[in-house]
Design a protein around this motif. Structure first.
Motif, PDB file in Angstrom:
ATOM      1  N   MET A  63       8.447  12.681 -10.996  1.00 35.19           N
ATOM      2  CA  MET A  63       7.172  12.042 -10.665  1.00 35.19           C
ATOM      3  C   MET A  63       7.095  11.758  -9.163  1.00 35.19           C
ATOM      4  SD  MET A  63       6.882   9.282 -13.811  1.00 35.19           S
ATOM      5  CE  MET A  63       5.324   8.611 -13.240  1.00 35.19           C
ATOM      6  N   PRO A  64       5.890  11.680  -8.598  1.00 38.36           N
ATOM      7  CA  PRO A  64       5.775  11.315  -7.179  1.00 38.36           C
ATOM      8  C   PRO A  64       6.267   9.889  -6.961  1.00 38.36           C
ATOM      9  CG  PRO A  64       3.629  11.281  -8.250  1.00 38.36           C
ATOM     10  CD  PRO A  64       4.573  11.907  -9.218  1.00 38.36           C
ATOM     11  N   ASP A  65       6.690   9.587  -5.735  1.00 40.73           N
ATOM     12  CA  ASP A  65       7.152   8.233  -5.420  1.00 40.73           C
ATOM     13  C   ASP A  65       5.963   7.271  -5.332  1.00 40.73           C
ATOM     14  OD1 ASP A  65       9.780   9.080  -5.270  1.00 40.73           O
ATOM     15  OD2 ASP A  65       9.638   9.544  -3.130  1.00 40.73           O
ATOM     16  N   PHE A  66       6.184   6.034  -5.709  1.00 38.27           N
ATOM     17  CA  PHE A  66       5.131   5.016  -5.632  1.00 38.27           C
ATOM     18  C   PHE A  66       5.775   3.645  -5.535  1.00 38.27           C
ATOM     19  CE2 PHE A  66       5.810   6.470  -9.989  1.00 38.27           C
ATOM     20  CZ  PHE A  66       6.183   5.309 -10.640  1.00 38.27           C
ATOM     21  N   ASP A  67       4.986   2.679  -5.096  1.00 37.27           N
ATOM     22  CA  ASP A  67       5.463   1.307  -4.891  1.00 37.27           C
ATOM     23  C   ASP A  67       5.133   0.381  -6.051  1.00 37.27           C
ATOM     24  OD1 ASP A  67       6.088   1.973  -2.080  1.00 37.27           O
ATOM     25  OD2 ASP A  67       3.910   2.004  -1.861  1.00 37.27           O
ATOM     26  N   LEU A  68       4.183   0.780  -6.871  1.00 38.70           N
ATOM     27  CA  LEU A  68       3.668  -0.099  -7.929  1.00 38.70           C
ATOM     28  C   LEU A  68       3.351   0.715  -9.175  1.00 38.70           C
ATOM     29  CD1 LEU A  68       2.278  -2.739  -9.048  1.00 38.70           C
ATOM     30  CD2 LEU A  68       0.226  -2.002  -7.801  1.00 38.70           C
ATOM     31  N   LEU A  69       3.889   0.303 -10.297  1.00 42.12           N
ATOM     32  CA  LEU A  69       3.563   0.913 -11.593  1.00 42.12           C
ATOM     33  C   LEU A  69       2.677  -0.052 -12.360  1.00 42.12           C
ATOM     34  CD1 LEU A  69       3.968   3.114 -13.784  1.00 42.12           C
ATOM     35  CD2 LEU A  69       5.930   1.768 -14.597  1.00 42.12           C
ATOM     36  N   VAL A  70       1.528   0.417 -12.824  1.00 45.13           N
ATOM     37  CA  VAL A  70       0.627  -0.437 -13.590  1.00 45.13           C
ATOM     38  C   VAL A  70       0.283   0.244 -14.913  1.00 45.13           C
ATOM     39  CG1 VAL A  70      -0.380  -1.456 -11.525  1.00 45.13           C
ATOM     40  CG2 VAL A  70      -1.462   0.556 -12.541  1.00 45.13           C
TER      41      VAL A  70
END
Length: 374
Positions: A63-70
């Motif tokens: 998956m692409p990198d991200f700072d927040l999972l909602v």
């Protein structure tokens, strides 16, 4: 800029709130319902974003990198409206897929939404397991039950929000709102200042807006319509009952499950009022100021002036979830049926609640970036 991934996206309540707030960038989303997918693409510019249909079939490491999972993992197996099978139901296990994404991607934050019943089902054992597994990943967590009615939305919708931060500090500030269960934060009850016929009533700007009609603007307009339970022995309420996926099912055997709208307007001619449950050819009730029905030997005539009850329209259900009228119209323009429009609204999260959480999250993140939190 906080990059986020929206799991269990539905019609994008998190995304609508984040786009309004600014400071957030979507890198991808996941949704299995094809009608919700259609609505999501009609509402947002998804070009260049990674899309996944089935959360159970994702290569989490890719998956692409991200700072927040909602996201709001499927809640039917925890809901009091369902059979409350919890993890015995495959839908309950989807929460573990959410946790697997946290484990693989290690975002700084996460926000998960679910029904309040998750706290108590199986004597709290289900929730304990969820917290234990997430805690093992190093997250500090806080949670709170928030009611949409406490955020300027005239809908009684209590939902559990679980927030996590991959750091040494509990992120309690992100869910710091006034009032018990946020029932009393934001605006108060509807307060009528000037009476009169429908459309001419004036309400205090400090109160919650009354029901919106199909031709009105965004949330906050004043229309002179009132909520009423859509079940036997109906009662007037200041806020609508919780919007459900089957909002169009009409009269419910579950007390107070659905809200309808009570329209208080001018006197109307009524034909055979005693035949309320009998088939009648043509109209039984005329518009205000129309002439009476033709007198006959068999028919009886009367006047009704206590108002009428009608079902909430799809556009009203969307507004009661905090979506704008123009957003509803974009989705309706795709040819989606009323049944699906009701379902997508009922399965959504209230945008205004997410906005308030997002505002606090941005402040928390700014302070964390300055080194206040570790």
């Amino acid at each position: 800029m906080i990059r986020y991934f929206e799991s269990f996206a539905g019609i994008g309540a998190f995304r609508s709130a984040f786009e309004k707030m600014g400071g957030f960038e979507c890198v991808g989303w996941c949704e299995i319902d094809r009608y919700a997918q259609k609505a999501y693409r009609a509402l947002y510019d998804t070009g260049g974003e990674k899309f996944y249909e089935d959360i159970t079939k994702i290569d989490y490491g890719g998956m692409p990198d991200f700072d927040l999972l909602v996201g709001g993992p499927c809640c039917q197996s925890f809901s009091v409206a369902g059979r409350r099978l919890a993890f015995a139901d495959d839908r309950g296990n989807l929460f573990f897929n959410y946790i697997q994404i946290l484990e693989a991607k290690r975002p700084r934050y996460f926000i998960a939404e679910n029904v309040p019943n998750l706290l108590g089902i199986s004597q709290g054992e289900c929730y304990r397991i969820i917290l234990e597994k997430i805690s093992e990943l190093g997250y500090r967590m806080c949670w709170r039950v928030l009611n949409s009615s406490g955020f300027g939305i005239p809908q009684s919708r209590r939902r559990l929000f679980l927030v996590g931060y991959l750091g040494d500090r509990c992120p309690a500030e992100i869910l710091a709102f006034g009032g018990n269960d946020a029932e009393n934060c934001g605006k108060g009850k509807t307060e009528q200042l000037i009476g009169g016929s429908q459309g001419s009533r004036v309400y205090s700007a400090n109160g919650i807006a009354v029901t919106q009609c199909s031709g009105s603007g965004g949330m906050g307009g004043k229309t002179g319509l009132y909520f009423i339970d859509c079940n036997p022995s109906p009662q007037m309420t200041d806020a609508a009952r919780c919007i459900t996926a089957r909002q169009n099912s009409g009269i419910s055997h579950h007390r107070g499950e659905h809200s309808a709208v009570f329209v208080d307007d001018a006197p109307r001619a009524i034909l055979n009022p005693f035949k309320e449950h009998t088939r009648q050819n043509g109209r039984r009730i005329k518009e205000p100021n129309e002439p009476m029905f033709t007198l006959t030997v068999t028919d009886r005539h009367g006047i009704v002036h206590r108002g009428r009850i009608r079902r909430l329209m799809p556009v009203e259900c969307w507004k009661l979830q905090g979506f704008r009228k123009d957003q509803f119209e974009k989705v309706a323009a795709t040819g989606m049926s009323d049944a699906q429009l009701y379902k997508q609204a009922g399965n959504s999260i209230t945008v205004a609640v997410v906005e308030a959480i997002a505002r606090n999250l941005l402040k928390f993140d700014e302070e964390a970036s300055r080194g206040k939190y570790h």
